[in-house]
Scaffold this motif. Structure first.
Motif, mmCIF file in Angstrom:
data_model
loop_
_atom_site.group_PDB
_atom_site.id
_atom_site.type_symbol
_atom_site.label_atom_id
_atom_site.label_comp_id
_atom_site.label_asym_id
_atom_site.label_seq_id
_atom_site.Cartn_x
_atom_site.Cartn_y
_atom_site.Cartn_z
ATOM 1 N N ILE A 23 -0.187 -6.982 -4.829
ATOM 2 C CA ILE A 23 -0.681 -6.270 -5.806
ATOM 3 C C ILE A 23 -1.095 -4.146 -5.651
ATOM 4 O O ILE A 23 -0.537 -3.601 -5.980
ATOM 5 N N GLY A 24 -0.611 -3.956 -4.337
ATOM 6 C CA GLY A 24 -1.110 -2.752 -3.416
ATOM 7 C C GLY A 24 -1.520 -2.962 -2.812
ATOM 8 O O GLY A 24 -1.130 -4.034 -1.464
ATOM 9 N N ILE A 25 -1.627 -1.891 -1.202
ATOM 10 C CA ILE A 25 -1.376 -1.469 -0.052
ATOM 11 C C ILE A 25 -3.203 -0.519 0.181
ATOM 12 O O ILE A 25 -2.653 0.558 -0.756
ATOM 13 N N PHE A 26 -3.568 -0.437 0.630
ATOM 14 C CA PHE A 26 -4.841 0.800 1.238
ATOM 15 C C PHE A 26 -4.423 0.815 2.191
ATOM 16 O O PHE A 26 -4.686 0.545 2.965
ATOM 17 N N GLU A 27 -4.996 2.053 2.278
ATOM 18 C CA GLU A 27 -4.524 2.891 3.436
ATOM 19 C C GLU A 27 -6.138 3.529 3.796
ATOM 20 O O GLU A 27 -6.243 4.291 3.405
ATOM 21 N N VAL A 28 -6.784 3.508 4.864
ATOM 22 C CA VAL A 28 -7.462 4.165 5.720
ATOM 23 C C VAL A 28 -7.339 5.267 6.993
ATOM 24 O O VAL A 28 -6.718 4.415 7.560
ATOM 25 N N THR A 52 -4.279 0.110 8.193
ATOM 26 C CA THR A 52 -3.736 -0.983 6.307
ATOM 27 C C THR A 52 -4.032 -2.274 6.287
ATOM 28 O O THR A 52 -3.871 -2.687 6.662
ATOM 29 N N TRP A 53 -3.870 -2.331 5.038
ATOM 30 C CA TRP A 53 -4.297 -3.281 4.683
ATOM 31 C C TRP A 53 -3.880 -4.104 3.278
ATOM 32 O O TRP A 53 -3.317 -2.681 2.156
ATOM 33 N N GLU A 54 -3.304 -4.849 2.798
ATOM 34 C CA GLU A 54 -2.471 -5.367 1.302
ATOM 35 C C GLU A 54 -3.670 -5.857 0.867
ATOM 36 O O GLU A 54 -4.975 -6.726 1.817
ATOM 37 N N VAL A 55 -3.766 -5.410 -0.690
ATOM 38 C CA VAL A 55 -4.795 -5.630 -1.743
ATOM 39 C C VAL A 55 -4.286 -6.735 -2.786
ATOM 40 O O VAL A 55 -2.705 -6.909 -3.310
ATOM 41 N N TYR A 56 -4.624 -7.804 -2.617
ATOM 42 C CA TYR A 56 -4.343 -9.198 -3.569
ATOM 43 C C TYR A 56 -5.750 -8.710 -5.271
ATOM 44 O O TYR A 56 -5.173 -9.229 -6.005
ATOM 45 N N ASP A 57 -6.372 -8.206 -5.176
ATOM 46 C CA ASP A 57 -7.150 -7.710 -5.973
ATOM 47 C C ASP A 57 -7.627 -6.452 -6.316
ATOM 48 O O ASP A 57 -8.193 -6.053 -4.475
ATOM 49 N N GLU A 112 -22.155 12.331 9.412
ATOM 50 C CA GLU A 112 -21.334 12.272 8.241
ATOM 51 C C GLU A 112 -19.888 11.279 9.221
ATOM 52 O O GLU A 112 -19.759 11.918 10.240
ATOM 53 N N LEU A 113 -18.861 11.044 8.281
ATOM 54 C CA LEU A 113 -18.197 9.806 8.866
ATOM 55 C C LEU A 113 -17.001 10.914 7.675
ATOM 56 O O LEU A 113 -16.891 10.383 6.690
ATOM 57 N N GLN A 114 -15.883 10.892 8.639
ATOM 58 C CA GLN A 114 -14.895 11.897 7.647
ATOM 59 C C GLN A 114 -13.482 11.064 7.820
ATOM 60 O O GLN A 114 -12.928 10.333 8.054
ATOM 61 N N LEU A 115 -13.355 10.747 6.606
ATOM 62 C CA LEU A 115 -12.316 9.854 5.218
ATOM 63 C C LEU A 115 -11.224 10.485 5.176
ATOM 64 O O LEU A 115 -11.594 11.064 4.087
ATOM 65 N N ALA A 116 -10.236 9.552 5.165
ATOM 66 C CA ALA A 116 -8.711 10.074 4.764
ATOM 67 C C ALA A 116 -8.653 8.910 3.621
ATOM 68 O O ALA A 116 -7.944 7.736 4.580
ATOM 69 N N PHE A 117 -8.627 8.296 2.604
ATOM 70 C CA PHE A 117 -7.540 6.934 2.088
ATOM 71 C C PHE A 117 -6.788 7.411 0.730
ATOM 72 O O PHE A 117 -6.664 8.280 0.349
ATOM 73 N N ARG A 118 -5.925 6.051 0.597
ATOM 74 C CA ARG A 118 -5.741 5.756 -0.417
ATOM 75 C C ARG A 118 -4.649 4.631 -1.204
ATOM 76 O O ARG A 118 -4.831 3.980 -0.050
ATOM 77 N N PHE A 119 -4.797 4.005 -1.831
ATOM 78 C CA PHE A 119 -5.084 3.413 -2.699
ATOM 79 C C PHE A 119 -3.274 3.560 -3.292
ATOM 80 O O PHE A 119 -2.919 4.152 -4.324
ATOM 81 N N THR A 120 -2.262 2.909 -2.883
ATOM 82 C CA THR A 120 -0.955 2.499 -3.401
ATOM 83 C C THR A 120 -0.791 1.112 -4.231
ATOM 84 O O THR A 120 -0.759 0.151 -3.634
#
Length: 800
Positions: free
Chosen positions: A384-389, A440-445, A513-521
């Motif tokens: 149902i979505g794509i999660f990229e970090v 990148t990961w595929e999101v099922y839930d 500190e850990l610097q991240l950038a992520f997006r849930f599509t």
């Protein structure tokens, strides 16, 4: 100090807060696919790649092969290797013995930030063991003439270069094939390249600094239903046997209860549950043992069964049919330890064995579920979505070990979601490492959690023990971050700096500190909304549920299996890393966690307390206007009771709309105040870091102390679950999960409209008949409101 008496925490909250960052992220590069650290997503699911990291430019040098190399006039042979030099950075290929036409096909990467020369030098040398390595030839390339490659361009074609002498005036015998280009970390050669960041690493340590993608093994439940046995004989023929069955799969051993009666045809009908990993390397070993006395058992039969012969059971499949298996009967020799045995076809055991793939084993009993998919691929649904970090960098990491008398850190980051584990490359000897790797990961839930952890690589060789460490050879934990996907807005890029916090015997400590950038599509909003009404797990989980003790044991065995399998990869993902990422010690007793869960519950009653205070002010006419309006509303509801329910739903709808202004702008992070990590008493920390069983000297104290910790750990879990349920009620209107809150306030509006136009008596009649309906009209599956409620986020994600 009283165990529930709060202490004022020290003023370190600013250091532990989430910080907004503004990294210069890469641009969108449209092409046919999306590359995420070794994984590709088809073009119908994504249109960009590597836009969540800062672009880092590298000089890539691919050393392919050489030909016609001259031999040493003394030894008559050539053991060639190549040395690539750019300024003070040198990289070497492996050497070949007695080969004048070697093939290396190795890539070297030099960071543009560390360029120290305008010329690239490639030396071919002849390895000598006794004397200095002989010079064969070299190639010098001008950095200004190196082309730039941008994916999805095809790889640069290598070409032959004639070798030159030391002064570069004349050509010597031999040629070398090279490809030299400027590129970014999006280049497919990046993960396998030798990096100048790890110039001090040699030998086998080079493999442990590279980035890798791991896939955890497919885990199955092995359900062994031991029904009965026939014609069981003991060594003493004058006495009937009293037997039990012991089953073993790898290191997992389970036993049935001893048959209460002495008989040659015992009956058990017990289920024994194991965890098995595919491909199946272990076998199911069943032994039937006779209990001679409380301290001695004898084997009366044994059988070994490979796991691949058993049926794989899915949701829609009926129960498997039982089978009879012959037992191997051990012969009774005169000498002790006689290994003779024979097949007794009259002695057999009745079993019903199957592999169940309708559960997800590893995350099932934790609050930080990263994958809702069952093992059986036939039960999978569309993503149902794509999660990229984008794992950008870390700042201010503390020294984790000493090397050559000085503190240093060799940091890498691990991210786990579903079956896919990723590991960034190790940045050697840097307290501010920059990875800039995107995955990148595929999101099922969406109601799942991704976990990221930072570790220090202790396996590079030549390292001394970290100060105060209990043992060498273990990757030290620097900190961990959890992100719940349902708390994210879709198609929004989050750029934050997360504090890396670790609880030590001396207290909570910020490691950096850990610097991240992520997006849930979101790929399908309709499927995502529909998912909120579905059960978390497949139907089999509710028809044949496991007990709490079974879940704890199975998860522990599953974690060990995954740790062993991932430890066999190259480079290995070590056991201490897997345990930390999977919260192996989350069920151990801790006074700190118990206090934190207690005050989570206390905070839930703050709303009720505020409401009671407001009613007291109304009764005492502290605000005359409010009291008059309340009396008017009270008379209206008494005269028209059918308006009570619609008014309540309308009020909740208005609260939800009002709270939209105050919705959380940032995803949750580790909260030291919520975790009670700063106000914890030193003695409680000593208890939390105590061994289990305890290391206390008195035997009686040890027994009572361990029993107390075991019981208190269960109480702690129950209290935490109660707090989670209350926080989910708060999440209905708090916009922590924007999609769930939107659905709820829309439902409230619709319910208010329906109840306004429907007579109250009819609503009460329908509700009463529904609650009192016959069991035939009830389903064992959870209801839609229950499924929706279980998917709401709680503050457990912010627990340290």
């Amino acid at each position: 100090m009283h165990p529930m008496n709060p202490q004022p925490p020290p003023n370190h909250q600013d250091d532990y807060k989430l910080k907004d960052t503004k990294p210069k992220l890469g641009e969108r590069w449209p092409h046919g696919g999306m590359r995420g650290g070794g994984g590709w997503i088809s073009s119908d699911r994504a249109t960009s790649t590597y836009d969540l990291v800062e672009q880092m430019y590298y000089l890539y040098v691919r050393v392919v092969k050489a030909k016609d190399l001259p031999t040493n006039p003394i030894s008559g042979s050539c053991d060639p290797y190549v040395e690539v030099k750019l300024g003070n950075y040198k990289g070497k290929t492996q050497h070949f013995e007695k080969k004048t036409n070697p093939e290396w096909n190795q890539v070297f990467a030099f960071s543009k930030e560390k360029f120290q020369s305008s010329n690239l030098e490639v030396f071919v040398r002849d390895r000598e063991i006794v004397t200095r390595d002989d010079y064969v030839g070299k190639v010098v390339l001008d950095m200004n003439e190196v082309p730039t490659r941008v994916p999805p361009d095809s790889p640069l074609a290598p070409q032959w270069y004639r070798l030159e002498d030391r002064r570069g005036d004349s050509k010597v015998k031999g040629e070398i094939m090279l490809a030299v280009w400027m590129g970014t970390q999006a280049d497919e050669a990046f993960p396998e390249a030798w990096h100048s960041d790890a110039a001090s690493v040699h030998g086998e340590g080079v493999f442990s600094v590279r980035s890798k993608v791991y896939v955890s093994p497919k885990l199955w439940y092995l359900r062994v239903n031991v029904i009965e046995a026939q014609d069981v004989e003991s060594q003493d023929r004058s006495q009937l046997p009293q037997v039990f069955v012991k089953a073993q799969v790898g290191n997992q051993i389970l036993k049935t209860k001893t048959c209460p009666t002495r008989t040659t045809n015992p009956l058990w009908n017990e289920d024994l549950i194991f965890v098995a990993a595919e491909p199946f390397e272990e076998q199911l070993v069943l032994t039937v043992e006779n209990k001679l006395n409380p301290s001695k058992d004898e084997i009366v039969g044994r059988t070994t069964l490979p796991l691949h012969i058993f049926e794989r059971r899915l949701d829609h499949r009926p129960l498997v049919h039982p089978q009879w298996f012959n037992l191997e009967k051990f012969g009774f020799g005169i000498l002790e330890g006689d290994k003779r045995h024979e097949h007794k076809f009259s002695t057999r055991i009745h079993l019903r064995v199957c592999l169940e793939g309708a559960y997800h084993v590893l995350d099932e009993s934790t609050m930080y579920i990263s994958d809702q998919r069952p093992t059986a691929r036939q039960l999978w649904k569309h993503p149902i979505g794509i999660f990229e970090v984008g794992i950008l960098s870390a700042q201010g990491l503390l020294p984790m070990k000493t090397k050559d008398g000085r503190g240093t850190t060799d940091a890498y980051c691990v991210a786990k979601y579903g079956q896919k584990w990723v590991r960034t490359r190790t940045i050697v000897e840097s307290s501010n490492p920059k990875w800039n790797e995107q995955y990148t990961w595929e999101v099922y839930d969406p109601c799942t959690v991704i976990t990221l952890g930072v570790f220090d690589n202790c396996h590079l060789g030549g390292n001394e023990k970290p100060p105060g460490s209990s043992g060498a050879g273990r990757d030290s934990r620097i900190g961990k971050v959890r992100i719940r996907l349902s708390t994210l807005e879709t198609d929004r890029i989050y750029t934050h700096s997360y504090p890396l916090l670790v609880l030590q015997p001396s207290g909570v400590k910020k490691m950096g500190e850990l610097q991240l950038a992520f997006r849930f599509t979101c790929l399908s909003l309709a499927n995502m909304i529909y998912l909120y009404s579905q059960p978390l797990l497949p139907k089999m989980h509710y028809l044949h549920p496991f007990t709490v003790n079974q879940l704890d044991s199975l998860r522990y065995q599953a974690m060990n299996i995954v740790a062993v399998r991932l430890g066999r990869a190259e480079p290995p993902l070590r056991k201490e890393v897997v345990e930390y990422m999977l919260d192996a010690d989350s069920h151990m007793w801790s006074m700190r966690r118990s206090k934190a869960n207690f005050f989570r519950i206390v905070s839930l009653f703050s709303g009720m307390i505020s409401m009671s205070r407001w009613l007291g002010e109304v009764c005492h006419w502290k605000n005359p206007v409010t009291s008059i309006l309340f009396h008017v509303l009270f008379f209206i509801l008494i005269c028209f009771p059918e308006l009570i329910l619609p008014t309540i739903f309308l009020y909740m709808f208005l609260i939800g709309i009002w709270n939209y202004r105050f919705r959380p702008r940032h995803p949750p992070h580790m909260d030291t105040k919520l975790s009670w990590a700063e106000a914890v008493h030193p003695d409680e920390l000593d208890e939390e870091f105590d061994t289990f069983p305890t290391s206390k000297p008195q035997d009686v104290t040890r027994m009572r102390y361990d029993r107390l910790r075991s019981v208190a750990g269960r109480i702690q879990t129950v209290v935490g679950d109660m707090a989670t349920q209350g926080e989910r009620f708060q999440a209905l209107l708090s916009w922590r999960d924007p999609r769930a809150t939107s659905l709820f306030i829309v439902f409230c509006l619709c319910a208010a409209v329906v109840l306004y136009v429907t007579p109250f008596k009819m609503v009460a009649l329908v509700a009463g008949l529904y609650l009192l309906r016959h069991p035939r009209f009830r389903s064992k599956m959870p209801s839609v409101p229950s499924n929706f409620f279980k998917r709401l986020p709680a503050r457990a994600d912010s627990m340290l």
